[in-house]
Design a protein around this motif. Structure first.
Motif, PDB file in Angstrom:
ATOM      1  N   ARG A   7       0.851  -1.187   0.000  1.00 58.24           N
ATOM      2  CA  ARG A   7       0.000   0.000   0.000  1.00 58.24           C
ATOM      3  C   ARG A   7       0.880   1.227   0.000  1.00 58.24           C
ATOM      4  O   ARG A   7       1.930   1.248   0.613  1.00 58.24           O
ATOM      5  N   GLU A  11      -2.291   5.863   0.814  1.00 55.42           N
ATOM      6  CA  GLU A  11      -3.367   4.970   1.246  1.00 55.42           C
ATOM      7  C   GLU A  11      -3.311   4.746   2.751  1.00 55.42           C
ATOM      8  O   GLU A  11      -4.348   4.754   3.426  1.00 55.42           O
ATOM      9  N   ASP A  15      -6.152   5.901   5.485  1.00 53.05           N
ATOM     10  CA  ASP A  15      -6.725   4.973   6.460  1.00 53.05           C
ATOM     11  C   ASP A  15      -6.568   5.497   7.884  1.00 53.05           C
ATOM     12  O   ASP A  15      -7.484   5.376   8.702  1.00 53.05           O
TER      13      ASP A  15
END
Length: 84
Positions: A7, A11, A15
């Motif tokens: 990732r 990202e 999150d």
């Protein structure tokens, strides 16, 4: 080894921001309960026990949710470490 796809930093940051937003929302529930308790207490306190029970229930449920979130992030971190 986990088959966790790599990732990007963006990202991961998205999150983490989402996790903080969820925690802020969860804390707003407690603010509402304590505001209701204070208002009820000022009017004689007829619902204080029920509101306190609701607060306990929410706290237990949100702790459980936070632990699940934490476990998931820990697993992702472990998977990322294993790939190094």
């Amino acid at each position: 080894m986990h088959n966790t796809p790599k990732r990007t930093a963006t990202e991961l940051l998205e999150d983490f921001i989402f996790s903080i937003d969820v925690e802020i929302e969860r804390l707003s529930y407690f603010e509402a309960i304590f505001t209701a308790i204070r208002a009820d207490e000022a009017k004689g306190g007829h619902s204080v026990k029920a509101l306190a029970s609701l607060g306990e229930y929410l706290a237990q449920d949100l702790i459980h949710c936070s632990r699940l979130d934490n476990d998931q992030l820990q697993a992702e971190l472990q998977g990322a470490d294993d790939e190094r």
